[in-house]
Design an enzyme around this catalytic site. Structure first.
Site, short mmCIF file in Angstrom:
data_model
loop_
_atom_site.label_atom_id
_atom_site.label_comp_id
_atom_site.label_asym_id
_atom_site.label_seq_id
_atom_site.Cartn_x
_atom_site.Cartn_y
_atom_site.Cartn_z
N HIS A 1 0.82 -1.22 0.00
CA HIS A 1 0.00 0.00 0.00
C HIS A 1 0.85 1.26 0.00
O HIS A 1 0.35 2.35 -0.31
CB HIS A 1 -0.98 -0.01 1.18
N SER B 1 4.43 2.35 8.23
CA SER B 1 3.96 1.34 7.28
C SER B 1 5.12 0.82 6.43
O SER B 1 6.00 1.57 6.02
CB SER B 1 2.89 1.93 6.36
N ASP C 1 -0.47 -7.33 1.14
CA ASP C 1 0.14 -6.02 1.39
C ASP C 1 1.66 -6.15 1.60
O ASP C 1 2.20 -5.77 2.63
CB ASP C 1 -0.51 -5.36 2.61
#
Length: 810
Positions: free
Chosen positions: A622, A760, A665
């Site tokens: 992502h 992330s 992901d």
């Protein structure tokens, strides 16, 4: 009870446990008993020894110990309940379960515990005594009935259970109050159930605990030695209302088992506290307000929140009124709240204020120390008696038991008895002058092991009070005579023990006679001359029989081979701080997580990543959604500050991007040129394919993400987080079924510590024996460091094959 006055002509005596004799024994490696009634026998196996124990007639054999290198069996009348347990090499202690147990199976025919009072409190008369009552059952006439001392027994198979003659002249006999063993039924919520039911309440077959098919899971038996996760038997390792299991049905991950409740009272729960001790499982105070000031909902009510943490499901947890409790092993006492918008919260319970002397030798809950084993290899001088480092992992990867604790192993190596040995926390030490630092382990079946430490070379400094910790010397790479792992494949010519004693030739029978480890019996072990070898795979390494008539065998001092740099992943050169906070947490030691990279767009940090080889970085898919052109991205390696980059950082372009084809992901970035591997830029290790991280494993996240105004913004921060098994994480109270099998949860359910925006794609690494393994990629979460909302990470082990294929083909 007229039949007790009769001489029984026939008793159907069924031995407990058929088939493998060892099923009836509890084993402890490295433990020996100080026995006064014993026999020494020469046998070839533990099974032979068990047969000898069963057939012994001159005394009741309650235990035996087997010495494999001596091929010696010692059968004994004592067990660990009646005599001290000693620490010893090359020995396994086998104790009959029936003589260790204080509970009864069925009517207690084979009960051999030590209860010696009746239900009304009368003291039992000795079975061998003639007063005040002349017995009909005596040890001489009933040698197989275990009529020891004045202990309650059931020699006549009475359906009401064990009994005894009493010391009251007016009362000839009475029954005893013996609790039922949890192998046919369960007490409380069944956390101590050890039976063999292996089907769920709907009839589904249970999946074996040591299998990951059809359902991968984190309840790995070797990581939970005290939970008795054997075969596919129903168990309760995580504080559910009753035992359960994963099922063999692919469409049903897990289900409860139908275990009946025992009819006898449960065993004592141990000490209770009005303050917080450990995780508060034994807290019995009357605090009824959460940390945010909300009033607690009564445990017996279902409004405003419906739940299964009821007094009926947890009958031993004292779920009285609406008091804060911890029935299911959470980090602290908690309660459901009377606020319909807040399902539950932890409570603020004052810590117990007590001196160490009041608790350290008790059976109070043990506070397990945080992971301390250093990844930067410490070493020790001589035999390690001066070692003062913080290693707390054994040679086989087991965690050390705190020196002040008596669980799971009772011992005398305490700070009071050895005041000069620095028996701190659960750190490896050598208080008794053994060949090297060691510790008791947290595995009930392994009493102790030597620690995963190396001996210093001539140029190294040991971890002592006065000397800094040094990295193992690179000069060791020149050693020709070295071992890999436990040295089973060692074929060198070392022929003296660590103490300097010459080895006895393997073919010789003087001064020590032996038959199990000879060139003829072990032709593949290369037992040449008198060279050190490890034919039995001893965890402590190569050994030999010695030429000292008083010392049968000893270990050899052979250094470990230095790994090539390609196999040195996951080993930083700067020891990580390993602190427990991220949001509101701590700043990392510079370059202690050298695989952490910063992904940048237009000069700005936006995501993290992990270096796994000189040319490849793993991140979250992502993070790459906005721009598909790899030229947009830059990768910064070796940075500690987010904005003010050090002069020696490496900045690489990205030439190729690979997104996982099934939209997981996770993504791979190929760098424009290989990174130079330095102390500041070093890859993390990939896990084995489909490896499952055990529930409650302590792992670490790092990043420059949002810090919510806490100290250290702009500097690399770190946090220690426990992994939460998906079964637990998917409970309604937490993430309510959102977590997939290709993901894992980690975090503190109390909130306050988590990965956050900007983290992330970054790493979640877990320490395994001597290095850090990349187990997770930071993916998503419901908010940031929120109560009951742990972070979710891509489970890297599920994508190792894909990662390796991409790197191999590109």
């Amino acid at each position: 009870m007229q039949r007790k006055e009769l001489v029984l002509l026939f008793l159907l005596f069924l031995q407990p446990g058929h088939g493998i004799p060892l099923d009836d024994y509890v084993t402890t490696q490295g433990a020996s008993l100080c026995s006064s009634t014993k026999k020494q026998l020469s046998v070839g196996s533990t099974e032979e020894c068990a047969v000898k124990c069963e057939k012994e007639t001159s005394f009741i054999c309650r235990s035996f110990q087997y010495h494999s290198k001596e091929q010696q069996c010692v059968i004994m009348a004592e067990n660990s309940k009646s005599t001290p347990v000693l620490r010893m090499r090359d020995v396994i202690l086998f104790e009959k379960k029936m003589y260790l147990s204080e509970c009864k199976v069925g009517n207690g025919k084979y009960y051999r515990g030590t209860v010696s009072k009746t239900k009304t409190g009368l003291t039992c008369q000795k079975w061998s005594a003639e007063t005040p009552h002349k017995p009909r059952f005596s040890p001489d006439e009933n040698p197989s009935e275990g009529l020891d001392q004045n202990y309650c027994r059931n020699p006549d198979n009475d359906p009401k259970g064990p009994w005894c003659y009493t010391m009251d002249p007016e009362v000839r006999y009475e029954y005893c109050e013996i609790i039922q063993c949890e192998d046919e039924c369960m007490h409380c919520s069944g956390q101590n159930y050890v039976g063999k039911i292996s089907r769920t309440m709907s009839g589904l077959e249970c999946q074996p605990w040591d299998s990951q098919i059809p359902h991968p899971h984190g309840f790995i038996p070797s990581k939970f030695p005290s939970k008795n996760l054997k075969m596919n038997y129903c168990r309760n390792p995580d504080g559910e209302p009753r035992p359960w299991c994963f099922t063999m049905d692919r469409n049903k991950r897990w289900e409860y088992c139908d275990i009946p409740r025992c009819t006898t009272p449960p065993p004592p729960s141990g000490p209770t506290y009005q303050c917080l001790m450990g995780n508060g499982e034994h807290y019995q105070g009357n605090v009824a307000v959460t940390v945010s000031g909300l009033t607690c909902q009564r445990w017996g009510e279902q409004s405003p929140h419906r739940h299964d943490r009821t007094p009926e499901n947890y009958p031993c947890k004292n779920l009285d009124e609406n008091y804060c409790r911890n029935p299911d092993g959470e980090p602290a006492p908690w309660c459901f709240t009377t606020n319909s918008s807040v399902r539950w919260e932890f409570c603020k319970i004052p810590d117990c204020v007590s001196s160490a002397s009041e608790t350290e030798h008790s059976d109070a809950p043990v506070i397990v120390p945080p992971e301390q084993t250093p990844v930067v290899q410490e070493c020790y001088q001589g035999n390690g008696q001066t070692y003062r480092g913080t290693s707390s992992t054994t040679i086989t990867g087991k965690k050390c038991q705190p020196w002040t604790s008596m669980r799971p192993h009772r011992h005398s190596k305490t700070p009071e008895n050895y005041p000069d040995a620095d028996l701190t926390m659960n750190y490896c030490r050598n208080p008794d002058g053994d060949k090297g630092p060691w510790c008791y382990t947290t595995d009930p079946s392994v009493r102790w092991e030597f620690c995963n430490l190396k001996k210093c070379s001539g140029t190294e400094m040991s971890a002592t009070n006065s000397s800094p910790v040094q990295v193992s010397s690179a000069s060791e790479s020149s050693e020709q005579d070295c071992i890999i792992d436990n040295g089973k494949g060692y074929r060198g010519t070392k022929a003296t023990t660590g103490a300097g004693t010459p080895c006895q030739a393997w073919a010789a029978q003087e001064p020590h006679r032996h038959s199990i480890f000879t060139p003829e019996t072990n032709p593949r072990a290369d037992l040449q001359e008198n060279y050190c070898r490890n034919p039995d795979g001893d965890a402590n390494g190569p050994w030999c029989y010695t030429t000292n008539p008083r010392k049968l065998f000893d270990y050899c001092d052979i250094p470990h081979c230095v790994s090539p740099s390609s196999a040195d992943c996951g080993k930083p050169k700067v020891e990580p701080k390993k602190c427990p906070g991220r949001v509101g947490g701590c700043v990392a030691h510079p370059h202690s997580w050298p695989w952490q990279v910063s992904l940048r767009r237009f000069g700005q940090h936006f995501c993290g990543g992990t270096l796994i080889s000189p040319e490849w970085v793993v991140t979250a898919a992502h993070c790459l959604e906005k721009f598909s052109n790899p030229a947009i991205y830059k990768v910064v390696l070796g940075a500690h500050q987010e904005t003010r980059l050090e002069r020696d950082v490496q900045i690489k372009g990205v030439t190729k991007m690979f997104l996982e084809p099934y939209r997981a992901d996770i993504a791979l970035l190929k760098l424009s040129s290989p990174a130079i591997i330095t102390d500041k830029d070093h890859p993390a290790c990939l896990p084995n394919s489909n490896y499952m991280v055990a529930d409650r494993s302590l792992c670490y996240i790092t990043g420059w993400g949002e810090t919510k105004g806490t100290y250290g913004a702009g500097l690399l921060k770190e946090a220690q987080l426990p992994v939460i098994e998906n079964k637990v994480c998917n409970r309604q109270s937490f993430l309510n079924g959102r977590v997939r099998s290709t993901e894992l949860c980690a975090g503190h359910l109390a909130g306050g510590v988590d990965s956050c925006q900007g983290d992330s794609g970054g790493p979640l690494v877990c320490f395994e024996k001597d290095r850090y393994i990349l187990q997770g990629v930071t993916s998503w979460g419901l908010g940031c460091a929120r109560l009951t909302r742990p972070g979710v990470y891509v489970r890297v082990s599920r994508y190792v094959s894909w990662l390796q294929d991409v790197m191999r083909n590109n």
